[in-house]
Design a protein around this motif. Sequence first.
Motif: not given
Length: 101
Positions: A1-18
């Motif tokens: 797997p390749k590391a990637a920067k993930v912004a906090h807003v993207r994490c929160w958006a994924a969390a909200t969707a899930c």
Amino acid sequence: PKAAKVAHVRCWAAATACSTLCRLRTGDAVYNPLPLFHATGGLLGVWGSIRARATLVLRRKFSARAFVADAAQCDGCLYVGEVCRFVVDAAPPDAAPTDSS
């Protein structure tokens, strides 16, 4: 797997969707058989559980043979296509489906 920067807003958006689409609630137990460095396991599993205030259930090491029993004890389960292949390959050939209701 390749590391990637993930912004906090993207994490929160994924969390909200899930948490919204899966209708997670406080008190639910979500089984996550995926590694936490996996996008689905980390973003949807960890963050989705945090967002919903649900319990995240982990296993030290993935076990295809124990997957069905582990998942049956929880209210929900994260799933990625490869998991199905491992579970089906691990099932004995004479295993009959059981009624989980």
